[in-house]
Design an enzyme around this catalytic site. Structure first.
Site, mmCIF file in Angstrom:
data_model
loop_
_atom_site.group_PDB
_atom_site.id
_atom_site.type_symbol
_atom_site.label_atom_id
_atom_site.label_comp_id
_atom_site.label_asym_id
_atom_site.label_seq_id
_atom_site.Cartn_x
_atom_site.Cartn_y
_atom_site.Cartn_z
ATOM 1 N N HIS A 103 18.241 35.561 -51.879
ATOM 2 C CA HIS A 103 19.309 35.456 -50.890
ATOM 3 C C HIS A 103 19.833 34.026 -50.783
ATOM 4 O O HIS A 103 21.041 33.808 -50.625
ATOM 5 C CB HIS A 103 18.798 35.921 -49.520
ATOM 6 C CG HIS A 103 18.296 37.332 -49.516
ATOM 7 N ND1 HIS A 103 19.128 38.416 -49.654
ATOM 8 C CD2 HIS A 103 17.034 37.834 -49.417
ATOM 9 C CE1 HIS A 103 18.408 39.528 -49.621
ATOM 10 N NE2 HIS A 103 17.130 39.198 -49.477
ATOM 11 N N ARG A 388 16.409 10.873 -40.390
ATOM 12 C CA ARG A 388 15.050 10.891 -40.931
ATOM 13 C C ARG A 388 14.860 11.903 -42.054
ATOM 14 O O ARG A 388 13.864 11.822 -42.787
ATOM 15 C CB ARG A 388 14.044 11.191 -39.812
ATOM 16 C CG ARG A 388 13.882 10.066 -38.809
ATOM 17 C CD ARG A 388 12.790 10.332 -37.799
ATOM 18 N NE ARG A 388 13.087 11.469 -36.938
ATOM 19 C CZ ARG A 388 12.384 12.588 -36.915
ATOM 20 N NH1 ARG A 388 11.351 12.735 -37.709
ATOM 21 N NH2 ARG A 388 12.707 13.569 -36.102
ATOM 22 N N ASN A 391 17.728 11.578 -46.375
ATOM 23 C CA ASN A 391 17.275 10.857 -47.561
ATOM 24 C C ASN A 391 15.934 10.213 -47.233
ATOM 25 O O ASN A 391 15.879 9.087 -46.744
ATOM 26 C CB ASN A 391 18.315 9.805 -47.960
ATOM 27 C CG ASN A 391 17.978 9.103 -49.264
ATOM 28 O OD1 ASN A 391 16.857 9.192 -49.758
ATOM 29 N ND2 ASN A 391 18.929 8.395 -49.829
ATOM 30 N N TYR A 403 11.161 -1.605 -40.565
ATOM 31 C CA TYR A 403 10.870 -1.253 -39.175
ATOM 32 C C TYR A 403 9.505 -1.771 -38.719
ATOM 33 O O TYR A 403 9.380 -2.330 -37.620
ATOM 34 C CB TYR A 403 10.942 0.259 -38.998
ATOM 35 C CG TYR A 403 10.596 0.712 -37.593
ATOM 36 C CD1 TYR A 403 11.529 0.614 -36.563
ATOM 37 C CD2 TYR A 403 9.325 1.204 -37.296
ATOM 38 C CE1 TYR A 403 11.207 1.011 -35.273
ATOM 39 C CE2 TYR A 403 9.003 1.602 -36.011
ATOM 40 C CZ TYR A 403 9.946 1.505 -35.010
ATOM 41 O OH TYR A 403 9.611 1.883 -33.729
ATOM 42 N N SER A 426 20.696 -0.797 -42.871
ATOM 43 C CA SER A 426 21.087 0.318 -43.737
ATOM 44 C C SER A 426 22.603 0.415 -43.870
ATOM 45 O O SER A 426 23.127 0.627 -44.979
ATOM 46 C CB SER A 426 20.527 1.624 -43.172
ATOM 47 O OG SER A 426 20.899 2.721 -43.972
ATOM 48 N N HIS A 430 25.183 0.169 -47.188
ATOM 49 C CA HIS A 430 26.222 1.155 -47.489
ATOM 50 C C HIS A 430 27.600 0.480 -47.585
ATOM 51 O O HIS A 430 28.396 0.793 -48.479
ATOM 52 C CB HIS A 430 26.257 2.235 -46.402
ATOM 53 C CG HIS A 430 25.139 3.236 -46.516
ATOM 54 N ND1 HIS A 430 23.871 2.981 -46.058
ATOM 55 C CD2 HIS A 430 25.112 4.478 -47.047
ATOM 56 C CE1 HIS A 430 23.106 4.033 -46.292
ATOM 57 N NE2 HIS A 430 23.822 4.963 -46.891
#
Length: 517
Positions: A103, A388, A391, A403, A426, A430
């Site tokens: 499916h 989270r 990626n 972090y 981040s 980008h």
């Protein structure tokens, strides 16, 4: 006589009491020793027990795919630190498991059917409009113009510098640090690291506009990958080297002493393995299924054709006719609305080709066992969950190397600030990629990512369908805005004159200046 008997009985009773007290004290001491022995046994074998349980779980025939369960299997808590540690285990990608269900597999067939229809529509349009079928693929060949230059002048030197310079200087520092405990040695190594990272940031950008868009994407993605991998290797092994230095000082002997620097073969495998978190060992499969590898690369080729057809059919014909100087608010809203559908499809294609097919192909070739490159982000009811699970490769790198260190410096009370700095870093990555791909700085993703996205982290939410719809609508709208505004700015760079003769022209959107003046 009676007194004598009574005295004897008292003496006997007292003797029995003393004996009982002695036995109680002995029993208490034995109990205390037994309790202490149990605690020591439990403490010494707790890690072994955890490993055995993990092995049993890994061998289990049942596979769970829920986000919370997947995240729980991906990390373990470091003892006494409250820090989550990445755990690598044998597991397939989520889509690989889902495609075993007929499916779910039908949805892939639906996307293939849409591709066939779009290709047929393009061919019919060319035949009915121009009287012939155009199979030149001009846009495709233009996008990959300069591919040979990209691989020889850019890709190869980046690979060689990462493979040999990084490891050589780290190995040299480890040997020197082992012999001499000097701040000077550490300072020189720190300067070399900073110099290398700056060189890796600046050098690939030299004359980057001599190649076309797709080639720039290859250069910039490879640049960021090497930077993240190099930093992960150095950051992960510095502690190991320093711990070996302390251990060797405490255990002075004539035996050969380890420096704590891993073997080159482990570093080489890490540089090409589909992970950004360094470990000395990873779970490995027994053999390579080359048929599966070819199928993954075939999927990537199909997605490239799919993306080409989307741009050729929905984006280029519309935005090539746009006169930037005549645009007003209504025109922007109209163009954004018609950009949402192709933008959403392009986002799906990027996810499937890059996060699923590309990484699974390399994992299969390198027999890399842990293929959890993403989780069920499509079920996200908040942007916190989406960030989270979209990626997990980048998420794990940001958590382990950014972090944790930022949180230690700022303290646990400033957790929100730590989260913002991670999202900010981040979004900088980008924006760096997008700005050099297109040749201008237009921080749309930056504001959507670190602005709207960060605010959404603190919005109270539930786990119902309405919140999942909210996330999907936000994602589709955001990608539509980006496709529209970047396309308009691309045309503005061709249609509108320069308003600044300095580097300021790179940072000021020419589409806005053209509409105002």
């Amino acid at each position: 006589m009676t007194d004598c008997i009574s005295r004897k009985e008292n003496d006997k009773l007292e003797s029995n009491n003393q004996l009982n007290m002695y036995e109680l004290n002995t029993l208490s001491n034995e109990t205390r020793k037994f309790k202490h022995q149990i605690i020591e046994d439990i403490s010494s074998k707790s890690d072994q027990l955890k490993d055995e349980i993990q092995i049993i779980l890994n061998k289990s025939e049942f596979q769970f795919t829920g986000t919370d369960i997947s995240l729980a299997q991906s990390v373990k808590m470091k003892h006494g630190s409250g820090v989550k540690e990445k755990v690598f285990v044998h597991r397939e990608s989520l889509l690989t498991e889902l495609f075993k269900i007929s499916h779910i597999k039908t949805f892939r067939h639906i996307f293939i059917s849409i591709l066939i229809i779009i290709c047929a529509q393009i061919l019919i349009y060319d035949y009915t409009t121009f009287g012939k079928i155009n199979l030149d693929f001009d846009l495709f060949w233009w996008s990959f113009q300069g591919f040979q230059t990209t691989m020889i002048i850019y890709w190869l030197p980046m690979q060689l510098s990462a493979l040999f310079l990084v490891y050589f200087f780290f190995k040299l520092w480890a040997l020197k640090r082992h012999k001499t405990n000097s701040i000077l040695i550490d300072g020189i190594f720190l300067i070399l690291c900073i110099a290398y990272f700056l060189l890796m940031i600046v050098a690939p950008l030299y004359n980057i506009y001599s190649v076309s868009v797709a080639c720039r994407i290859i250069i910039l993605l490879e640049q960021v990958r090497i930077l993240m991998k190099s930093y992960a290797f150095v950051r992960s092994n510095i502690t190991s080297v320093l711990n070996h230095v302390v251990y060797n000082k405490k255990n002075d002997s004539d035996r050969p002493k380890s420096t704590g620097c891993p073997e080159f073969s482990k570093y080489l495998y890490f540089m090409f393995a589909p992970t950004l978190v360094y470990k000395s060992e990873y779970p490995r499969t027994k053999k390579v299924n080359w048929k599966l590898v070819f199928s993954y690369f075939a999927e990537i080729g199909g997605v490239i054709i799919y993306t080409y057809c989307l741009f050729d059919r929905f984006c280029v014909p519309i935005f090539s006719k746009v006169v930037v100087k005549e645009l007003d608010l209504k025109s922007y809203l109209h163009l954004i609305s018609i950009s949402i559908l192709p933008g959403a499809l392009i986002q799906m294609m990027i996810f499937f080709s890059f996060l699923h097919s590309w990484h699974n192909a390399w994992a299969e070739m390198l027999r890399f066992g842990d293929r959890q490159f993403y989780l069920d982000w499509w079920n996200s009811c908040s942007f916190n969950t989406y960030y989270r699970t979209w990626n997990t490769l980048v998420q794990d790198w940001l958590y382990n190397y950014i972090y944790i260190d930022v949180n230690k410096l700022l303290g646990k009370k400033n957790r929100a600030l730590s989260q913002f700095l991670v999202i900010f870093i981040s979004s900088i990555f980008h924006e760096h990629i997008l700005s050099f791909i297109f040749g201008f700085f237009y921080p749309i993703m930056f504001f959507l990512f670190s602005g709207f996205g960060f605010i959404c982290l603190f919005i109270p939410r539930g786990n119902n369908a309405a919140w999942n719809v909210f996330v999907w609508v936000s994602l589709f709208t955001g990608i539509g805005i980006q496709v529209c505004l970047f396309s308009i700015e691309w045309n503005a760079r061709k249609q509108c004159p320069r308003y600044f003769d300095s580097v300021l022209d790179y940072f000021v959107p020419r589409s806005i200046m053209c509409s105002l003046f």
